[in-house]
Structures are given as structure tokens and as C-alpha cells.
Design a protein around this motif. Structure first.
Motif, PDB file in Angstrom:
ATOM      1  N   THR A 322     -18.833 -24.577-118.811  1.00  0.00           N
ATOM      2  CA  THR A 322     -17.695 -23.676-118.642  1.00  0.00           C
ATOM      3  C   THR A 322     -17.584 -22.829-119.896  1.00  0.00           C
ATOM      4  OG1 THR A 322     -16.509 -25.282-117.268  1.00  0.00           O
ATOM      5  CG2 THR A 322     -15.213 -23.519-118.259  1.00  0.00           C
ATOM      6  N   SER A 343     -23.454 -26.872-112.361  1.00  0.00           N
ATOM      7  CA  SER A 343     -22.144 -26.263-112.157  1.00  0.00           C
ATOM      8  C   SER A 343     -21.843 -25.362-113.346  1.00  0.00           C
ATOM      9  CB  SER A 343     -21.066 -27.349-112.019  1.00  0.00           C
ATOM     10  OG  SER A 343     -19.784 -26.771-111.924  1.00  0.00           O
ATOM     11  N   TYR A 344     -21.592 -24.075-113.070  1.00  0.00           N
ATOM     12  CA  TYR A 344     -21.423 -23.089-114.124  1.00  0.00           C
ATOM     13  C   TYR A 344     -20.222 -22.201-113.812  1.00  0.00           C
ATOM     14  CZ  TYR A 344     -26.232 -24.638-114.707  1.00  0.00           C
ATOM     15  OH  TYR A 344     -27.345 -25.419-114.848  1.00  0.00           O
ATOM     16  N   ASP A 345     -19.425 -21.946-114.834  1.00  0.00           N
ATOM     17  CA  ASP A 345     -18.232 -21.121-114.641  1.00  0.00           C
ATOM     18  C   ASP A 345     -18.024 -20.287-115.899  1.00  0.00           C
ATOM     19  OD1 ASP A 345     -15.464 -20.218-114.519  1.00  0.00           O
ATOM     20  OD2 ASP A 345     -15.192 -21.651-112.896  1.00  0.00           O
ATOM     21  N   THR A 347     -16.060 -16.815-117.547  1.00  0.00           N
ATOM     22  CA  THR A 347     -14.991 -15.836-117.394  1.00  0.00           C
ATOM     23  C   THR A 347     -14.903 -14.984-118.653  1.00  0.00           C
ATOM     24  OG1 THR A 347     -13.756 -17.442-116.053  1.00  0.00           O
ATOM     25  CG2 THR A 347     -12.554 -15.516-116.839  1.00  0.00           C
ATOM     26  N   LYS A 383     -21.907 -24.754-108.232  1.00  0.00           N
ATOM     27  CA  LYS A 383     -21.324 -23.419-108.330  1.00  0.00           C
ATOM     28  C   LYS A 383     -21.942 -22.680-109.506  1.00  0.00           C
ATOM     29  CE  LYS A 383     -17.235 -24.428-111.216  1.00  0.00           C
ATOM     30  NZ  LYS A 383     -15.761 -24.284-111.317  1.00  0.00           N
ATOM     31  N   ASP A 385     -20.226 -19.354-110.983  1.00  0.00           N
ATOM     32  CA  ASP A 385     -19.169 -18.353-110.818  1.00  0.00           C
ATOM     33  C   ASP A 385     -19.077 -17.489-112.071  1.00  0.00           C
ATOM     34  OD1 ASP A 385     -18.616 -19.493-108.371  1.00  0.00           O
ATOM     35  OD2 ASP A 385     -16.928 -20.698-109.107  1.00  0.00           O
ATOM     36  N   LYS A 387     -16.787 -14.363-113.525  1.00  0.00           N
ATOM     37  CA  LYS A 387     -15.540 -13.635-113.297  1.00  0.00           C
ATOM     38  C   LYS A 387     -15.275 -12.697-114.477  1.00  0.00           C
ATOM     39  CE  LYS A 387     -14.061 -17.754-112.836  1.00  0.00           C
ATOM     40  NZ  LYS A 387     -13.315 -19.045-112.707  1.00  0.00           N
ATOM     41  N   TYR A 412     -22.521 -19.603-105.305  1.00  0.00           N
ATOM     42  CA  TYR A 412     -22.433 -18.673-106.422  1.00  0.00           C
ATOM     43  C   TYR A 412     -21.439 -17.574-106.059  1.00  0.00           C
ATOM     44  CZ  TYR A 412     -25.449 -15.725-103.526  1.00  0.00           C
ATOM     45  OH  TYR A 412     -25.960 -14.978-102.493  1.00  0.00           O
ATOM     46  N   ASN A 475      -8.026 -13.419-112.725  1.00  0.00           N
ATOM     47  CA  ASN A 475      -8.944 -14.120-113.630  1.00  0.00           C
ATOM     48  C   ASN A 475      -8.798 -13.675-115.087  1.00  0.00           C
ATOM     49  OD1 ASN A 475     -10.197 -15.544-111.479  1.00  0.00           O
ATOM     50  ND2 ASN A 475     -11.418 -13.726-110.995  1.00  0.00           N
TER      51      ASN A 475
END
Length: 502
Positions: A322, A343-345, A347, A383, A385, A387, A412, A475
Motif C-alpha cells: 500500500t 495485492s497492491y493499492d 493513491t 487487486k 488499484d 487512484k 485491477y 480518493n
């Protein structure tokens, strides 16, 4: 016959005259000219050798000269070393009867290796001079070097000649475990002195390496940090004062000369093994082979800058990462590779890649590898994602998505992102059908992000940037990487005019 005798005498006298002119050198104790009157060698760590610096010496006269002595002022005890016109003299410190032809020049090459204890205790400058001439009549060129003290961490050498190592699967790598009993607890890095690491510094299972605000960590070639299963690394940088890096934690190579400031591949990586945890805040990671190598581990990374790596800025393999407010620039393969699922997020991150390679990308996401039979072996992409991000670079396609044909889980999404993607053929693939694929929303493509200065890794943007007005409000992160209030820009920084000094 008489004419031949006279001609022979003339030729003989001419020969004697030319010999005398060619091989008689006059003693010189002044009149030399130099390319500089002081040679400043860039900062070095105590007992680590410097780069090589050059001084050019000129004989402007129309006479061949012989310099009685060229020497270092501190003689054989000097911590400088010089090579004079290719000669090494007495231990690279004292030279006698150095000849120079009329209107000629010569090079002197200068290096140093000094201990901080030998420097001035107030300024930490180690000084000497190169002297040309003879006692009582020297011309001098000053030498100045700043010596920086540090905490040196390295593997032990045993009596049988072997060295300490770390076990990695079936392999042994040059490294050592950090020790609470050494250097006032090696599991706490402070800002008191820089740290210089040789080999891989291992963080053992159950231990936590804490790196405090303002700490500086330097790595020798093929060195890094290895975080084992069950271990944690906490990087606790803080927002720096304007125009400084006083709160940042900085990871970089151990060459301090300006010429190495942006040179990739100087050290290995911060390597997080399966089951490890990393928390990074306000850090700068630069000049490695891989900035962060995250193998089936958990990484939370915020307000960080990652620059100039020879392979990858961040490499995740089946990882859980993250990230917010990240500026990642320049890598030989990808600034971010999310591989083998995971899992990657991310922002408000800026991923840019202008590395000189037709194969590089800013962001690559995949969920498989090819086995020995060249068959795809898939992993679940829980995931990926992105943003309010900028994904850009010098190639026409800076974002690639590679999905295994037999995938079962492959999630994704991209929302409020500015992306460099200019390939109509690829857009026939489902993963790149930006207009109809619901994984994409509120996107802009190929609009100039207007970075302040890519050459100096400055990924701030101007008000004319294609990322302005793009951020999806839901976001939005309130403050940018600099701690400034953000309005409606995507990427790590809010938009601002470039100051005059940039």
C-alpha cells in the motif's frame, strides 16, 4: 676535397648544438603555472578511498626545465597520493628531478584515504599541499578534503579466513546479523552519524529495525538490508524543513562525490523476505539495483521518493503493498513491477521512467511466470488499484498489464490517472480497452505532466500539467508529498509554478 671537409665540420658543429639544446634542462624553482591553485576533493567517509582528481602543470617558458622536487607537504606520512606524469616516485608522495620540455604540460593525479582523526577536529578538513621547487623556494597547490565520520557495519572475518554470511535458502550471501550489543544497539539507526554497510545487514525473525528521522544509510557495492520472515523494518522519517532533507531517512551508495549522485546500480537492495513487514515514511531510496524488493511480504510506504535504480524502483512478488504520495523515477526495467499476483493499492503516486531503454516501463502488472516448459503458472492478483496517479515516461507505452490466460483471480483498476499509452494495436486487447473496460474511470492519456525537472528527479508539476483537475475527489489525500494542501491534481505533488532557481 677541401669543400667536403668544411661541410663536414659545419654538420658536426650543428649536431653538437642540437644535442646540447635537446638534452640540457635548466633547474626550475618558479614560473610554473597550474590549472587551479587549490584542488578540492569531494567529501569521503573515513578510511574510504576517494575518486581520482586531476591537476595540470604548465611550463610556459621556452626552456626545457627540471623541477628539483615535486612532493606532498607532509611527505611520506601524507594521506594523499599523487602520480606525476605517469611516475609513482617514492610511495606516490615524493619525486625528484621532474623534467618538462619547453611550452609543455603534465598531469598530476590525486587521491586520498584518510581517517577522520587525522582531520582538523573543528572543520573535519584534511589538508596538505603539492610543492614544486626546492626547500625555501616552493610553489604550492593546496589540497582539501572533507572527512566524514560514520558507523561501519560489516561481516566478521574469522581466524580461518572465512567471513560471516547469511543463509538464504540453499545459498550463503555475504552479510551479518545486526546485534543489540554493538554500536549502542544496531537495531536502532539514529541521525548522530551516517551508517556505512558492507554486505547485507540481516534483521532476524522476531526483531525490528527502527530507523529514526534524519538517519543516513550508505551501502557499499553489492550490499543492502535483508529482512527475514517474522522481522520488521520501521523507517520513521518526518517532513523536512523547506529546502532541506533534515527529517528524511536517506538510503544511497557510499560514494559521496557529486558525479555519483544519480548513478544507478551502486548497491543491492532493501530485501523483504516472505513473511516480513516494512513501514516506510518520508524516506529517499536511490542508486540501487532494486530500491525495494518485496517477496510475499507486507509493505506500507508513504511520502517517499525512489530514484535511479538499474533494474526496479519497487519490485513486488506476490506482495501486499500500500503506497501513498510516492515519487518514483528512472529504472532500467520498471519503476514499479507488481508481479506474480498479490495485492497492491497506490493513491496519489507518480511513476515516471525516462531511463534510456526501449523496453522500460513506468508500471507493469502481471500474475504469472513461465516454467521450464514455457507454460504460464498463474497467481491470484487480488487487486492492483491505482487512484489519482501519474504513470508516464519517455516510451510510447509506459503501463503494461500481463494477464495469464488461465487466470482465476485478476482484479485491477485505474481511477483519476494520467497515463502515457500510445499504441492502437495494443488497445484491441481487453485489458487496454480504456473506453469500455469498467476497470478504467476518469482517465487522461498522453497529456504532458509538465514535471519541473526530470534530470534532477524533481517530479513536481506546473499548473499547466495534464494531471491538474483530474483527481477523483473521493480518493483525494489532503496533503501532498511536500506536506502542502492538495486541490485537484493527480500524482504525488500539488501543482505550482517553477521557482526561478529551478
Amino acid at each position: 676535397m677541401r669543400n667536403f671537409i668544411i661541410l663536414g665540420c659545419v654538420l658536426f658543429l650543428t649536431f653538437l648544438s642540437s644535442c646540447r639544446s635537446d638534452f640540457e634542462f635548466q633547474k626550475s624553482v618558479g614560473g610554473l603555472r597550474f590549472s587551479r591553485d587549490t584542488v578540492y576533493l569531494d567529501t569521503v567517509f573515513t578510511n574510504i578511498g576517494s575518486s581520482t582528481y586531476t591537476l595540470k602543470v604548465y611550463n610556459r617558458s621556452d626552456k626545457d626545465i627540471k623541477i628539483p622536487t615535486v612532493q606532498l607537504g607532509k611527505g611520506l606520512s601524507s594521506k594523499y597520493r599523487i602520480t606525476v606524469d605517469g611516475m609513482t616516485g617514492e610511495n606516490n608522495r615524493i619525486f625528484h628531478n621532474v623534467e618538462m620540455l619547453a611550452k609543455d604540460s603534465m598531469y598530476i593525479f590525486i587521491e586520498t584515504t584518510a581517517d577522520v582523526a587525522e582531520a582538523d577536529p573543528t572543520t573535519f578538513l584534511y589538508t596538505d599541499q603539492i610543492q614544486f621547487g626546492e626547500l625555501g623556494n616552493f610553489q604550492n597547490v593546496e589540497l582539501v578534503t572533507l572527512i566524514q565520520d560514520a558507523v561501519f557495519l560489516y561481516p566478521q572475518r574469522f581466524q580461518d579466513g572465512t567471513t560471516e554470511s547469511l543463509t538464504l535458502g540453499e545459498d550463503q550471501i555475504y552479510g551479518f546479523y545486526l546485534d543489540h550489543a554493538d554500536h549502542n544497539d544496531e537495531y536502532i539507526f539514529t541521525s548522530t552519524k551516517p551508517y556505512v554497510i558492507y554486505g547485507y545487514a540481516g534483521v532476524q525473525a522476531g526483531e525490528t529495525l527502527t530507523i529514526q528521522p534524519g538517519a543516513r544509510i550508505h551501502f557499499h557495492d553489492a550490499s543492502g538490508i535483508l529482512v527475514e520472515n517474522g522481522a520488521t523494518i520501521n523507517v520513521q522519517g518526518t517532513q523536512s524543513s523547506p529546502g532541506t532533507q533534515d527529517g528524511q531517512v536517506v538510503f544511497e551508495g557510499d560514494r559521496l562525490e557529486p558525479g555519483f549522485a544519480e548513478t544507478p546500480g551502486q548497491w543491492g537492495t532493501i530485501w523483504m523476505l516472505p513473511g516480513s513487514v516494512g513501514n516506510f515514511d518520508h524516506a529517499t531510496i536511490k542508486n540501487a539495483v532494486i530500491g525495494l524488493y518485496v517477496q510475499n511480504a507486507t509493505l506500507n510506504i508513504n511520502n517517499c521518493q525512489i530514484y535511479d535504480h538499474s533494474n526496479y524502483g519497487i519490485l513486488g512478488q506476490t506482495a501486499a503493498i500500500t503506497g501513498t504520495n510516492l515519487a518514483v523515477n528512472s529504472a532500467g526495467e520498471s519503476t514499479l513491477l507488481c508481479s506474480l499476483g498479490g495485492s497492491y493499492d497506490f493513491t496519489h503516486c507518480t511513476f515516471n521512467n525516462n531511463f534510456q531503454s526501449s523496453r522500460q516501463t513506468a508500471v507493469t502488472v502481471n500474475n504469472y511466470f513461465l516454467n521450464e516448459a514455457n507454460a504460464q503458472v498463474p497467481f491470484d492478483l487480488v487487486k492492483a488499484d491505482f487512484k489519482n496517479c501519474i504513470i508516464y515516461g519517455s516510451n510510447q507505452v509506459e503501463m503494461t498489464i500481463q494477464k495469464a490466460t488461465n487466470s482465476t483471480v485478476f482484479n485491477y483498476s485505474f481511477d483519476g490517472c494520467l497515463v502515457r499509452f500510445n499504441n492502437m494495436t495494443l488497445q484491441n486487447e481487453e485489458v487496454y480497452k480504456f473506453d469500455t473496460n469498467p476497470a478504467y474511470s476518469n482517465m487522461r492519456f498522453n497529456e504532458n505532466p509538465r514535471f519541473w525537472n526530470l534530470n534532477s528527479n524533481n517530479l513536481r508539476i506546473t499548473p499547466e500539467s495534464g494531471a491538474v483537475g483530474l483527481a477523483t475527489p473521493v480518493n483525494l489525500i489532503a496533503n501532498d508529498l511536500d506536506g502542502n494542501p492538495r486541490t485537484n491534481e493527480s500524482g504525488a505533488y500539488r501543482a505550482a509554478e517553477i521557482p526561478d532557481e529551478n
